[in-house]
Design a protein around this motif. Structure first.
Motif, PDB file in Angstrom:
ATOM      1  N   LEU B 247       0.838  -1.203   0.000  1.00 30.58           N
ATOM      2  CA  LEU B 247       0.000   0.000   0.000  1.00 30.58           C
ATOM      3  C   LEU B 247       0.873   1.254   0.000  1.00 30.58           C
ATOM      4  O   LEU B 247       0.652   2.200  -0.752  1.00 30.58           O
ATOM      5  N   VAL B 250       2.721   1.867  -3.363  1.00 33.86           N
ATOM      6  CA  VAL B 250       1.824   2.438  -4.369  1.00 33.86           C
ATOM      7  C   VAL B 250       1.548   3.898  -4.049  1.00 33.86           C
ATOM      8  O   VAL B 250       1.663   4.775  -4.912  1.00 33.86           O
ATOM      9  N   TYR B 251       1.251   4.164  -2.789  1.00 33.25           N
ATOM     10  CA  TYR B 251       0.941   5.537  -2.401  1.00 33.25           C
ATOM     11  C   TYR B 251       2.112   6.465  -2.694  1.00 33.25           C
ATOM     12  O   TYR B 251       1.944   7.567  -3.205  1.00 33.25           O
ATOM     13  N   ILE B 254       2.543   7.177  -6.435  1.00 35.76           N
ATOM     14  CA  ILE B 254       1.515   8.098  -6.912  1.00 35.76           C
ATOM     15  C   ILE B 254       1.806   9.510  -6.422  1.00 35.76           C
ATOM     16  O   ILE B 254       1.719  10.486  -7.170  1.00 35.76           O
ATOM     17  N   TYR B 291       2.791   9.159 -19.910  1.00 42.35           N
ATOM     18  CA  TYR B 291       3.278   9.264 -18.539  1.00 42.35           C
ATOM     19  C   TYR B 291       2.529   8.292 -17.627  1.00 42.35           C
ATOM     20  O   TYR B 291       3.133   7.571 -16.827  1.00 42.35           O
ATOM     21  N   THR B 292       1.208   8.249 -17.798  1.00 46.22           N
ATOM     22  CA  THR B 292       0.404   7.324 -17.000  1.00 46.22           C
ATOM     23  C   THR B 292       0.831   5.884 -17.231  1.00 46.22           C
ATOM     24  O   THR B 292       0.937   5.090 -16.292  1.00 46.22           O
ATOM     25  N   ILE B 295       3.865   5.216 -15.258  1.00 45.22           N
ATOM     26  CA  ILE B 295       3.560   5.072 -13.826  1.00 45.22           C
ATOM     27  C   ILE B 295       2.972   3.690 -13.557  1.00 45.22           C
ATOM     28  O   ILE B 295       3.363   3.011 -12.609  1.00 45.22           O
ATOM     29  N   ILE B 296       2.053   3.274 -14.435  1.00 43.95           N
ATOM     30  CA  ILE B 296       1.419   1.972 -14.226  1.00 43.95           C
ATOM     31  C   ILE B 296       2.473   0.871 -14.271  1.00 43.95           C
ATOM     32  O   ILE B 296       2.462  -0.060 -13.461  1.00 43.95           O
ATOM     33  N   VAL B 299       4.424   0.900 -10.990  1.00 46.63           N
ATOM     34  CA  VAL B 299       3.608   0.336  -9.912  1.00 46.63           C
ATOM     35  C   VAL B 299       3.508  -1.182 -10.063  1.00 46.63           C
ATOM     36  O   VAL B 299       3.657  -1.935  -9.096  1.00 46.63           O
TER      37      VAL B 299
END
Lengths: 288, 364
Positions: B247, B250-251, B254, B291-292, B295-296, B299
């Protein structure tokens, strides 16, 4: 309940020394920004521009604050109007978004229904997406809903906050199913379970989410910038920012420092109020 | 024999039908119906908010990303370009690529540091020390600063690095040991140490809540059996906070990536409002989607490493189920083959090619 209220041990023991030795220097690092902000706001003009910059204030004055007051009195809209706007908007947003977040977190992690996984995935993608990119579509949505210059335009775009949902959902998942089953056995409806079982058990998560949402709303300038033409509807943050930017002269710097202290204080106060809940209920939530 | 077969077939059909009917009935059982209703009831308010202000704009931005958009006095003008925006970014926007690589290395490096630091602090704050509440407050406080405009002010003043330690010595040493590919981000990390540590407020909080849920009697049991503190950490604390680690990772990712001080975000913003013919909303949307995607991927990488493994029992159950399935499939295959062969033999017999009746279906 009472047991959890006392988190500080009573006595001082030698065994604590080694922990203190590690923690204290870190505390000084972490506490630095706060001390800096407070000091900065009280610095007189020559200290603000001193080189090398000083950390502590030598001759504290209230000059910056009086200047800020004078400036806002001279402009058309009084400062109290902005404060009022900000307070209303923040209260509304935090309240609504906490309600929505906890409700949907409960549904997503404890109730089985069609499309649950899909919704979870939508949320996860939404977390990762950069909010800057949805600026224009959002503006169009607000336009089409006829919310330009309406208070709701401050509130609605921020109400569904994926990060908060993600956080709260993780906590709800850890509430044991047997507890809910026990409640159902005693004849509780879903609403009762949500209100009497889930909510009390995830209080720490709610408090954390509240702080996060509050911060997001309080420091948000996007809505004031894009959705409002009427100056009297804009928020305090926006006003403070324009103050600093518009008078990016010598005088603006001092006012900016004072403004940032004013912006920071509500955060601090809210945190001090909530910190008891955040820190303590975790211990006494009884989740094993 | 033929008759019994027919009968079983018919019987099977009937059984299947009955089962289906029953399943249908089961599907609309009271409990599930109510669950579905309540689930929707709880979700609807949130869903409306998301649909209007997240899902719809997200969808629109996909549409934007394959368009070239120009703002004219009459409104927005769309021109479809397919993947033109993406190829243009990747081929002729050096800024974006460079910053993306920078971002990836710095994130991959700083996320473990933040999480480990947060875990350490949380464990210390979970011990018995005086003025625990005060310490907790101090460690959480930076959270309410880092997202605001105050952070930019502070970094301008140079408060982001530890001035007491001679940074140049450390960075110099790093650069002489490591290849520049690695050395640059690491020395960057050191010079921004304080800001990195400031990001860890929420993570500390999450870890604390995880730590406090661990049963104290487990530690007592371990101690009675002669476990040291170190062993207790690896065998009790770490497995128990493992979901919290995921958790937190991931936090953190982000948080770092959507922070307003992130250079890529400002890059996206500038290209969104730039007057350049080639750029504009569409170009910025494409950039944001790239960019997303990155990030994915980051993660997903971290999640793969940290995914909580299922325990041994569940594994065994899964394996047994799999074996059973294989068995069933094998049996069905053999049955199918038998039937096929029987049919063929029947056919051949009918044509009179085979006269002996020794080969029957059962012998296969």
């Amino acid at each position: 309940m009472n047991k959890g209220k006392k988190i500080n041990p009573k006595g001082f023991e030698i065994g604590q020394l080694k922990i203190l030795a590690i923690i204290l220097p870190l505390v000084i690092f972490m506490g630095m920004p706060i001390i800096f902000i407070i000091n900065h706001a009280f610095k007189p003009m020559e200290e603000l521009f001193a080189f090398p910059p000083t950390f502590f204030v030598r001759k504290p004055t209230m000059e910056n604050f009086t200047k800020l007051m004078e400036f806002s009195n001279n402009s058309g809209i009084p400062l109290s109007r902005y404060v009022f706007n900000s307070v209303i908007v923040t209260l509304l947003t935090v309240g609504i978004s906490l309600l929505l977040t906890t409700m949907s977190a409960y549904a997503l992690s404890k109730i089985k229904f069609k499309g649950r996984n899909l919704l979870t995935q939508i949320n996860q993608i939404a977390i990762m997406f950069v909010s800057t990119a949805v600026l224009i579509p959002r503006y169009l949505v607000v336009c089409q809903l006829g919310l330009i210059n309406n208070v709701l335009a401050h509130v609605l775009p921020l109400v569904a906050m994926p990060v908060a949902l993600f956080l709260v959902k993780q906590f709800v998942e850890q509430v044991p199913d047997s507890l809910l089953e026990a409640a159902y056995m005693d004849g509780a409806t879903d609403m009762t379970v949500y209100y009497k079982v889930i909510l009390p058990m995830i209080k720490p998560a709610i408090a954390t989410a509240a702080i996060l949402v509050f911060q997001q709303v309080w420091t948000n300038m996007e809505t004031s910038n894009y959705y409002f033409q009427d100056d009297s509807m804009k928020t305090l943050t926006f006003y403070m920012n324009t103050l600093v930017n518009a008078n990016n002269t010598v005088a603006g710097q001092g006012m900016g420092a004072a403004a940032s202290l004013i912006m920071f204080l509500p955060n601090l106060i809210l945190f001090i109020i909530l910190q008891n809940k955040v820190m303590n209920t975790m211990a006494s939530s009884g989740i094993k | 024999m033929e008759e019994t077969k027919e009968l079983t077939k018919a019987e099977k059909k009937a059984q299947k039908k009955a089962l289906k009917e029953r399943m249908k009935h089961l599907k609309s059982g009271k409990l599930e119906k109510r669950d579905g209703r309540m689930g929707l009831f709880f979700m609807i308010p949130w869903f409306i908010g998301v649909a209007f202000f997240l899902a719809y704009p997200l969808g629109t931005s996909i549409w934007y990303s394959v368009n070239n958009i120009r703002t004219l006095p009459q409104g927005l003008m769309f021109r479809q370009v397919g993947f033109g925006n993406f190829t243009q970014i990747l081929q002729s926007d050096p800024d974006f690529i460079v910053q993306l690589v920078d971002y990836i290395t710095s994130t991959v490096l700083s996320v473990p540091i933040i999480v480990v630091f947060a875990l350490m602090i949380a464990m210390m704050l979970n011990m018995k020390i005086k003025a625990k509440g005060f310490f907790r407050m101090i460690f959480f406080l930076p959270v309410i600063i880092v997202s605001g405009p105050i952070l930019t002010m502070l970094t301008e003043e140079g408060a982001g690095s530890i001035s007491a330690i001679d940074m140049n010595a450390i960075t110099g040493a790093i650069q002489s040991f490591l290849p520049p590919m690695l050395a640059d981000p690491i020395s960057d990390l050191f010079s921004n140490m304080i800001t990195t540590l400031w990001y860890s407020g929420v993570q500390i909080l999450i870890f604390l809540s995880g730590l406090q849920k661990i049963d104290k009697s487990m530690y007592e049991a371990a101690k009675i059996d002669g476990g040291s503190g170190w062993e207790c950490f690896w065998k009790i604390t770490l497995p128990n906070v493992k979901p919290m680690i995921l958790l937190n990772v991931v936090y953190t990712i982000i948080f770092i990536s959507s922070n307003s001080t992130n250079p890529i975000i400002s890059l996206i913003q500038t290209s969104m409002f730039s007057g350049d013919r080639e750029k504009g909303f569409g170009y910025a949307a494409a950039m944001a989607w790239l960019y997303t995607g990155v990030i994915i991927i980051i993660v997903a990488l971290f999640a793969l490493v940290l995914m909580t493994r299922k325990d041994a029992y569940e594994k065994q159950v899964k394996r047994a189920k799999k074996a059973q399935k294989m068995e069933v499939r094998k049996r069905k295959k053999i049955e199918r083959r038998n039937r096929r062969n029987a049919k063929r033999i029947e056919h051949q017999r009918a044509q009179g090619k085979i006269t002996s009746r020794t080969t029957t279906r059962d012998e296969y």
